[in-house]
Design a protein around this motif. Structure first.
Motif, PDB file in Angstrom:
ATOM      1  N   CYS A  98     116.523 -70.898  -6.349  1.00 20.20           N
ATOM      2  CA  CYS A  98     116.923 -69.420  -5.477  1.00 20.20           C
ATOM      3  C   CYS A  98     116.758 -68.364  -6.116  1.00 20.20           C
ATOM      4  O   CYS A  98     116.810 -67.920  -7.118  1.00 20.20           O
ATOM      5  CB  CYS A  98     119.048 -69.440  -6.206  1.00 20.20           C
ATOM      6  N   PHE A  99     116.303 -67.176  -4.804  1.00 19.84           N
ATOM      7  CA  PHE A  99     116.082 -65.690  -5.225  1.00 19.84           C
ATOM      8  C   PHE A  99     117.005 -65.261  -5.093  1.00 19.84           C
ATOM      9  O   PHE A  99     117.834 -65.076  -4.231  1.00 19.84           O
ATOM     10  CB  PHE A  99     114.926 -65.630  -4.930  1.00 19.84           C
ATOM     11  N   SER A 100     117.251 -63.737  -5.558  1.00 17.04           N
ATOM     12  CA  SER A 100     118.291 -62.684  -5.719  1.00 17.04           C
ATOM     13  C   SER A 100     118.481 -62.502  -4.274  1.00 17.04           C
ATOM     14  O   SER A 100     117.007 -61.705  -3.845  1.00 17.04           O
ATOM     15  CB  SER A 100     118.105 -61.606  -6.481  1.00 17.04           C
ATOM     16  N   GLN A 101     119.724 -62.217  -3.955  1.00 16.61           N
ATOM     17  CA  GLN A 101     119.766 -61.563  -2.162  1.00 16.61           C
ATOM     18  C   GLN A 101     119.258 -59.707  -2.356  1.00 16.61           C
ATOM     19  O   GLN A 101     119.721 -59.332  -3.193  1.00 16.61           O
ATOM     20  CB  GLN A 101     121.060 -61.664  -2.024  1.00 16.61           C
ATOM     21  N   PRO A 102     118.692 -59.880  -1.260  1.00 17.30           N
ATOM     22  CA  PRO A 102     118.937 -58.478  -0.901  1.00 17.30           C
ATOM     23  C   PRO A 102     120.219 -57.711  -1.042  1.00 17.30           C
ATOM     24  O   PRO A 102     121.202 -58.362  -0.578  1.00 17.30           O
ATOM     25  CB  PRO A 102     118.056 -58.484   0.706  1.00 17.30           C
TER      26      PRO A 102
END
Length: 206
Positions: free
Chosen positions: A78-82
């Motif tokens: 899971c990549f960082s959310q904007p």
């Protein structure tokens, strides 16, 4: 809506929080070892075993298809959310909620700690009665007016109770977070996962 720290007491209506009670400074086996119903010495007094830290539930026996389910383990990177910037506030938008009607779902962070540079958001909602569909077509829709928002750190795992409405995993911070996800599934899409779109999106203040 501002997130609060994730604790077992605050999250209890929606599932289970898994977190080691030991301090990072606890580096040797305790003498005498603790004695209680949920922790026992193990592995020749080189480990502590915490018993029943969460519960997996398989309710597919009541699913309409009668297709049996199996336990599955998947991994999500899971990549960082904007981050949305508005005036002096930072936040994220909750656009979708999902639930797994017949199974619990446990997210276990890999390689992360309490002090990692990223956290993750746990967003849940109660379920309304089937007769209260409102703008949704699904039976038993989420009660978006009573959504709850929690901050979780890398030393915490979380189990969503069966049929608990929640936002897909959202990581906030400088680093990607990887999770092993444990649940049951039978391959029937509508029985494994149900989604609703929120329009307009719910604004979450960080």
């Amino acid at each position: 809506m501002e997130p609060i720290p994730l604790t077992q007491a605050s999250f209890a209506p929606f599932g289970t929080v898994i977190e080691c009670p030991l301090s990072p400074s606890d580096k040797t086996f305790p003498i005498p070892p603790p004695t209680s119903d949920n922790v026992v010495p193990a592995n020749q007094n080189t480990a502590l075993k915490y018993i029943d830290v969460t519960y997996m539930k398989n309710r597919y026996g009541s699913a309409p298809s009668d297709v049996p389910a199996k336990a599955v383990m998947n991994m999500f990177s899971c990549f960082s959310q904007p981050i949305r910037v508005r005036k002096h506030d930072l936040g994220v938008d909750v656009k979708i909620l999902e639930r797994h009607p017949y199974t619990t779902q446990t997210f276990i962070p890999l390689g992360a700690t309490r002090d990692s540079k990223s956290k993750y958001l746990v967003v849940v909602a109660p379920t309304l009665p089937p007769s209260s569909n409102g703008p949704f077509t699904v039976m038993g829709p989420p009660d978006v007016d009573n959504m709850k928002f929690f901050w979780a750190h890398g030393g915490q795992a979380v189990t969503y109770g069966a049929a608990t409405w929640h936002m897909p995993m959202a990581v906030v911070g400088e680093e990607r977070m990887d999770f092993v996800v444990v649940q049951y599934a039978n391959g029937v899409a509508e029985e494994d996962c149900q989604e609703v779109a929120l329009a307009p999106a719910v604004k979450e203040k960080l």
